[in-house]
Design an enzyme around this catalytic site. Sequence first.
Site, PDB file in Angstrom:
ATOM      1  N   GLU A 211       0.825  -1.214   0.000  1.00 43.71           N
ATOM      2  CA  GLU A 211       0.000   0.000   0.000  1.00 43.71           C
ATOM      3  C   GLU A 211       0.857   1.261   0.000  1.00 43.71           C
ATOM      4  OE1 GLU A 211      -3.472  -0.304   2.267  1.00 43.71           O
ATOM      5  OE2 GLU A 211      -3.525   1.782   2.899  1.00 43.71           O
TER       6      GLU A 211
ATOM      7  N   ASP B 110      -2.589  -3.084   2.872  1.00 47.95           N
ATOM      8  CA  ASP B 110      -2.995  -3.280   4.265  1.00 47.95           C
ATOM      9  C   ASP B 110      -4.158  -4.261   4.376  1.00 47.95           C
ATOM     10  OD1 ASP B 110      -1.066  -1.448   4.799  1.00 47.95           O
ATOM     11  OD2 ASP B 110      -2.402   0.130   5.510  1.00 47.95           O
TER      12      ASP B 110
ATOM     13  N   TYR C  75       4.270   3.831  11.921  1.00 51.15           N
ATOM     14  CA  TYR C  75       3.154   4.292  11.087  1.00 51.15           C
ATOM     15  C   TYR C  75       2.125   5.107  11.897  1.00 51.15           C
ATOM     16  CZ  TYR C  75      -0.830   4.158   8.010  1.00 51.15           C
ATOM     17  OH  TYR C  75      -1.890   4.522   7.240  1.00 51.15           O
TER      18      TYR C  75
END
Length: 614
Positions: free
Chosen positions: A7, A110, A320
């Site tokens: 992604e 994801d 993240y």
Amino acid sequence: MKVIIAEKPSVAREIAKVFGANQKREGYIEGKGYTFTWAFGHLLQLAPPQEYGFYGWSVQNLPMLPAKFKLSIRKVKSKDGMIEDPSVRKQLDIIQKLFDEATEIIVATDAGREGELIFRYIYYYLKCKKPFKRLWISSQTDEAIKEGFRNLKPGTDYDALFNSAHCRSQSDWLVGMNATQALSLSAGTRSVLSLGRVQTPTLAMICSRYLENKNFVPQTYYQVAIQVDKDGQMFRAISPENYKTKEDAQVILDQVQDVAAGFPAGGHILNVEAKPRKEPPPLLHDLSSLQQEANKRKGFTADQTLSLLQNLYESKLVTYPRTGSRYIGDDVFATVPSLIDKYKDHPQFGKQATFLSENKLSKRSVNAKKVTDHHAILPTGEVPYQLSDDKQAIYDMVVGRMLEAFHQDCIKEITKITIQSGSKFMASGTVIGIPGWRAVFNEPDEEKKDEENASLPKVVQGENLPVPNKAILEKQTKPKPLYNEASLLKALETAGKEIDDEELRYAMKDSGLGTPATRASIIETLIKRDYVQREKKNLLPTKMGLAVYTVVKDQKIAQAELTGTWEKRLEEIRSGASVVDFQEEIKTYTRTITNELLISGRGLAVAKEAVASK
DNA sequence: GCAAGGTC
């Protein structure tokens, strides 16, 4: 050549590392017979109305119901208006070339609905026909990645998930585009009056809270306070009851056996209750909790915090950022002790980091089942260099929260004293015994009530103490406060918790309104539309915002429940239910809301003229 | 000119 598509670049890099691939190319990494490429989130979106022949904004076009949706390349703003994002075009070309050469495609976007959609939109846009396999992992440690590759699934296993994602996307387009044009056209304001499944309930929350606050009629009430003297140390005790009239309070006040009334020791200690209370450490941060904290501490907007965090993430200083989980799995927890060790010499956090390195860590934030697409935000352990003040502040909140989360309970001593002096009075105080996790920032406890004494002197049951002073306190009931960014983010997260319908409430329980990645932009949209403005820390509706609210407030589009209904149906689709039924319902709803707004929007124009003529 | 979703 096998192609793996992630992604975002960071995930592709992690996976490539596990494979030992390290040849960096333009837009991908190569090695060991594999190529590792990536998207940057959604590269493609549902094409705008003009691509189906709906030119301009016109009532004749409404409702716009494309027979078949098209995809188009993500746009960016330029000086010539919206243009195709050149970096996206370039990356799509790279992906196309790799797919053409591929013997096998492995999807590593994801593990969730949108991740599936990101890949499928690329796959269909490029008209790729090759079969693909799906990597489904929720943490990116080496072990999790290896395990995931041993368990690759056939891509078709996720067709139903794609269907639900595609439905979500189309439904938002249909309702949002049509409702926006319908309201804008009928109001005749020439400005864009946008509506949407998420932004409109959010606007409604801000407006209804504003009106509730503005129309609140404060009630006056009275309390009686006495001052008690223990060997020169004064503390305050309050009547447990609130009195509606001053006269009622006066009766209690007159009964107080204070010094002036001729009682040298008229405060009788009836009861002393002292008990310790354990306060467990807070959970690690997800994006929303960090945005709330940064708003409270530094006044940063949700959008500012997200952008600072993104910057720290791109500098590889934090993990993240757009995560909705406040937990980590056991695999990540295993790396925490060495991570904490890196802060032993830190000027602000060194002492607590050293303490933690020598003590057992709390596992409150460790729960693999509560890790969704991404785990909670942690520092990576990389050493920061010359961060701006704002970035440093956010970075410190991430590091500090890590130390707090693995720290020990804070032990508070809570003391309650009951005193008889004519009638009963209560004094309470909280003293921190062992600070535990609170030692990290060493800040005062914000939840402390204003009536509390910081600390209470040691008194024992049966003691009689002087009461040198007494007074009637006049107080007023307070309305719920206006929303600020922190409280609004919290409200968006928990939206749906009070829905009566149990099934809808359940369908929304893990989502709320919007997603961690989009909530900041929702707030910015409302501001850009001139629906909402910032005033100090508060978010206030404008006249325009209130006018729109008045038109839509009883419509489904203004209710959080709409998301609940959709989520319930999308979940059914994910487990195999018909797509067509839901799509038909959405079309029907689109027709209804469009027609209603074409009529009721005119009321907004009238309201606006009334506002303008004043 | 418009949604909500994702990300550099």
